[in-house]
Write an enzyme that holds these catalytic residues in place. Structure first.
Site, PDB file in Angstrom:
ATOM      1  N   LYS A  44       1.549   7.952   0.232  1.00 22.03           N
ATOM      2  CA  LYS A  44       1.939   8.055   1.642  1.00 22.03           C
ATOM      3  C   LYS A  44       3.323   8.704   1.720  1.00 22.03           C
ATOM      4  O   LYS A  44       4.189   8.408   0.898  1.00 22.03           O
ATOM      5  CB  LYS A  44       2.030   6.662   2.274  1.00 22.03           C
ATOM      6  CG  LYS A  44       0.706   5.989   2.576  1.00 22.03           C
ATOM      7  CD  LYS A  44       0.947   4.627   3.232  1.00 22.03           C
ATOM      8  CE  LYS A  44      -0.341   3.822   3.355  1.00 22.03           C
ATOM      9  NZ  LYS A  44      -1.304   4.410   4.295  1.00 22.03           N
ATOM     10  N   ARG A  50     -11.144  -0.560   1.695  1.00 22.27           N
ATOM     11  CA  ARG A  50     -12.607  -0.668   1.674  1.00 22.27           C
ATOM     12  C   ARG A  50     -13.124  -0.909   0.253  1.00 22.27           C
ATOM     13  O   ARG A  50     -14.184  -1.491   0.070  1.00 22.27           O
ATOM     14  CB  ARG A  50     -13.229   0.590   2.315  1.00 22.27           C
ATOM     15  CG  ARG A  50     -12.952   1.874   1.596  1.00 22.27           C
ATOM     16  CD  ARG A  50     -13.191   3.094   2.485  1.00 22.27           C
ATOM     17  NE  ARG A  50     -12.098   3.284   3.463  1.00 22.27           N
ATOM     18  CZ  ARG A  50     -12.084   4.233   4.396  1.00 22.27           C
ATOM     19  NH1 ARG A  50     -13.096   5.078   4.512  1.00 22.27           N
ATOM     20  NH2 ARG A  50     -11.070   4.325   5.233  1.00 22.27           N
ATOM     21  N   ASP A  62      -5.711   6.373  -0.959  1.00 22.06           N
ATOM     22  CA  ASP A  62      -5.129   5.618   0.155  1.00 22.06           C
ATOM     23  C   ASP A  62      -6.209   4.919   0.995  1.00 22.06           C
ATOM     24  O   ASP A  62      -5.888   4.107   1.850  1.00 22.06           O
ATOM     25  CB  ASP A  62      -4.283   6.549   1.034  1.00 22.06           C
ATOM     26  CG  ASP A  62      -3.301   5.798   1.911  1.00 22.06           C
ATOM     27  OD1 ASP A  62      -3.132   4.572   1.701  1.00 22.06           O
ATOM     28  OD2 ASP A  62      -2.705   6.433   2.800  1.00 22.06           O
ATOM     29  N   ASP A  77       0.838  -1.196   0.000  1.00 17.78           N
ATOM     30  CA  ASP A  77       0.000   0.000   0.000  1.00 17.78           C
ATOM     31  C   ASP A  77       0.878   1.252   0.000  1.00 17.78           C
ATOM     32  O   ASP A  77       1.314   1.725   1.046  1.00 17.78           O
ATOM     33  CB  ASP A  77      -0.931  -0.005   1.225  1.00 17.78           C
ATOM     34  CG  ASP A  77      -1.878   1.200   1.231  1.00 17.78           C
ATOM     35  OD1 ASP A  77      -1.947   1.897   0.191  1.00 17.78           O
ATOM     36  OD2 ASP A  77      -2.540   1.430   2.266  1.00 17.78           O
TER      37      ASP A  77
HETATM   38  N1  BES Z   1      -3.376   0.245   5.067  1.00 13.80           N
HETATM   39  C1  BES Z   1      -3.778   1.514   5.591  1.00 13.80           C
HETATM   40  C2  BES Z   1      -4.073   1.457   7.093  1.00 13.80           C
HETATM   41  C3  BES Z   1      -2.894   1.110   7.967  1.00 13.80           C
HETATM   42  C4  BES Z   1      -2.102   2.131   8.486  1.00 13.80           C
HETATM   43  C5  BES Z   1      -2.604  -0.197   8.304  1.00 13.80           C
HETATM   44  C6  BES Z   1      -1.016   1.827   9.287  1.00 13.80           C
HETATM   45  C7  BES Z   1      -1.524  -0.516   9.109  1.00 13.80           C
HETATM   46  C8  BES Z   1      -0.727   0.505   9.600  1.00 13.80           C
HETATM   47  C9  BES Z   1      -5.029   2.002   4.861  1.00 13.80           C
HETATM   48  O1  BES Z   1      -5.147   1.600   3.549  1.00 13.80           O
HETATM   49  C10 BES Z   1      -5.020   3.487   4.876  1.00 13.80           C
HETATM   50  O2  BES Z   1      -4.143   4.040   4.292  1.00 13.80           O
HETATM   51  N2  BES Z   1      -6.000   4.086   5.529  1.00 13.80           N
HETATM   52  C11 BES Z   1      -6.113   5.498   5.605  1.00 13.80           C
HETATM   53  C12 BES Z   1      -7.556   5.866   5.331  1.00 13.80           C
HETATM   54  C13 BES Z   1      -7.791   7.336   5.145  1.00 13.80           C
HETATM   55  C14 BES Z   1      -7.114   7.812   3.880  1.00 13.80           C
HETATM   56  C15 BES Z   1      -9.269   7.589   5.082  1.00 13.80           C
HETATM   57  C16 BES Z   1      -5.690   5.932   7.008  1.00 13.80           C
HETATM   58  O3  BES Z   1      -5.956   5.193   7.966  1.00 13.80           O
HETATM   59  O4  BES Z   1      -5.035   6.954   7.122  1.00 13.80           O
HETATM   60 ZN    ZN Z   2      -4.206  -0.132   3.053  1.00 13.17          ZN
HETATM   61 MN    MN Z   3      -4.137   2.885   2.221  1.00 16.25          MN
END
Ligand code: BES
Ligand code: ZN
Ligand code: MN
Length: 502
Positions: free
Chosen positions: A276, A350, A346, A269
């Site tokens: 990121k 979902r 990101d 990711d």
């Molecule tokens: N894979 C990440 C969540 C994550 C973060 C898992 C750190 C393990 C460690 C997910 O895809 C993500 O990036 N989520 C975002 C969502 C937001 C953009 C609404 C987040 O949590 O910042």
């Molecule tokens: Zn993710």
């Molecule tokens: Mn993500």
């Protein structure tokens, strides 16, 4: 892989390199736990005193090595702390034994054979000690020159577990199947993302499923396009490594209940176009831990022969930025027919889960559980060791939480507050993939809920915290992939088989 044997031999007489004994924290110093009587005798009943001289207290996490006296075959006695537990009338708890066995196994890396002489009263104790030892012995060395490095403890012999006792034997066999699959899930999480592409993950799943008679079906990019899986395709389209949807079906019998498991399998990711920043992407190979968990659970359920049908759906994609990647502002038509405005690429988990949830729903299973490293917000809420449990059914959420507690996994029930839904209203599409920042983990849960078929009991496990352990190892938890939620999923399948649920 570490071997497991049950032995009725005495702790002092079994041929092994080390013998593991338990030591509890008593009011007046360390107390040798049951199971170690023969070893204590070889110390003329002075083992506790010897350990105290070496600074041991019996605290949890403590390991003390002592050279064996005359009369003990193993060269080393390893005393592992059990903590301050009830010493006389109450049995040692399963998680206490699991962690102690894990601490011992970790301290014995590089050793060939260790005899575990920890307190065993019932088959549950056999299971807990075996699980802890086999999980604690895990090491990921596939990418290192192991010459000189310590390999994992090669053989665990459980003393006090009777090979002729049916319950003991079944407990050991269950522990072996379960921990081998958890360790396989850990391997997948730890495998670097340049090697573990969606295609490679699908190949590993296919090979493992064939070995245990689980049916496999893999949809590749072409099949996904033909089927209209706009969520999985939208996330995967920026990568050279195309997405896959893998279905693994373990069928016990036609009239058994069916549990569907759905796993987030983002093999890397990067965030996509909503990239990121450095500092947030180094561990993102772990973003397929949900898919690894549901894969491990279905294979373990098949090996154990649980009387339930389990279907696992692995939604595999790599989230990368490129000229072909989904842009913030794009609208995807999902497999369910709903449209989603992608405000942040990101928030990709979902999107892949939504397609897999709708596909799983078409088969009308008795329950669906999805598992995902979904949000950083859940880590802010619950920390690094606890996963969040959300559901569309209060009783089911409670059941999942309680089952997790029973198997020694930390979890906590979280709500799905309806007022957070309007934050995902989109001027262009049916829903946006992002909402309010506050309660971000719950917002993600609310998004998923819209892709669960009408009337189907569903729970969502956000394992972003516990899936990947960055700190120092403890108990049976190693650095890196942990196999979080597999024990909960397998126990849930067993509960449904027993008719207690679903
Ligand atoms: N894979 C990440 C969540 C994550 C973060 C898992 C750190 C393990 C460690 C997910 O895809 C993500 O990036 N989520 C975002 C969502 C937001 C953009 C609404 C987040 O949590 O910042
Ligand atoms: Zn993710
Ligand atoms: Mn993500």
């Amino acid at each position: 892989m570490t071997a497991l044997t049950l032995s009725t031999a005495g702790a002092a007489t079994l041929r092994a390199d080390a013998v593991v004994v338990g030591v509890a924290k008593g009011d007046k110093g360390p107390v040798v736990a049951p199971g170690a009587e023969a070893v204590d005798k070889a110390f003329d009943g002075q083992l506790a005193a010897v350990l105290e001289t070496l600074g041991a207290t019996g605290a949890e996490g403590e390991v003390t090595k002592v050279p064996s006296p005359e009369g003990v075959k193993a060269a080393v006695v390893l005393a592992v702390g059990l903590g301050a537990v009830a010493l006389e009338d109450e049995a040692y708890g399963a998680e206490t034994l699991r962690r102690a066995a894990g601490n011992a196994a970790r301290a014995l890396s590089g050793t060939k054979k260790a005899a575990f002489a920890l307190p065993i009263e019932a088959s549950e104790d056999v299971e807990a000690i075996a699980e802890g030892a086999l999980l604690g012995a895990y090491a990921f060395t596939a990418y290192q020159d192991t010459k000189g490095a310590k390999g994992p403890l090669a053989e665990v012999a459980l003393l006090g577990a009777k090979p002729r006792d049916k319950a003991h034997k079944a407990a050991a066999e269950r522990a072996l199947a379960l921990t081998e699959e958890i360790n396989r899930a850990r391997d997948l999480v730890n495998t670097p993302p340049n090697d573990l592409t969606p295609e490679a993950f699908a190949a590993v799943a296919t090979a493992a499923a064939k070995e245990v008679g689980v049916k496999v079906q893999v949809l590749d990019d072409k099949a996904l396009a033909k089927g209209g899986f706009g969520g999985i395709l939208g996330v995967g389209q920026g990568s050279q490594n195309g997405p896959r949807l893998v279905k693994l079906s373990y069928t016990h019998s036609k009239d058994a209940k069916t549990l569907a498991l759905v796993g987030k399998g983002i093999t890397y990711d990067s965030g996509g176009i909503s990239l990121k920043p450095a500092g947030h992407n180094e561990t993102m190979k772990c973003d397929m831990a949900g898919a690894a968990a549901v894969f491990a659970a279905v294979i373990a359920a098949a090996r154990i022969g649980v009387e339930v049908n389990v279907t696992a759906w692995l939604a595999l994609a790599e989230n990368m930025p490129s000229g072909s990647a989904t842009r913030p502002g794009d609208v995807l038509r999902m497999y369910s027919g709903k449209t989603v405005e992608v405000l942040n690429t990101d928030a990709e988990g979902r999107l892949v889960l939504a397609d897999a949830l709708w596909k799983a729903s078409e088969e009308k299973p008795d329950a669906i559980v999805d598992v995902a490293t979904l949000t950083g917000a859940m880590m802010v809420a619950l920390g690094n060791r606890t996963f969040g449990v959300m559901a569309n059914d209060d009783a089911f959420r409670t059941a999942v939480h309680e089952i997790a507690e029973e198997v020694g996994e930390l979890s906590w029930p979280m709500p799905l507050p309806v007022e957070l839904r309007k934050g995902m209203d989109s001027p262009t599409a049916d829903i946006a993939n992002m909402g309010e920042r506050m309660g971000g983990g719950l917002v993600a849960g609310l998004f998923l809920k819209e892709f669960v078929g009408e009337g189907i009991t569903w729970a969502h496990l956000d394992i972003a915290g516990p899936a990947f352990h960055e700190g120092a190892p403890y108990g049976y938890t190693p650095k890196g992939g942990t196999g979080s939620s597999v024990r909960t999923l397998v126990k849930l399948a067993e509960r449904i088989a027993d008719g207690d649920l679903g």
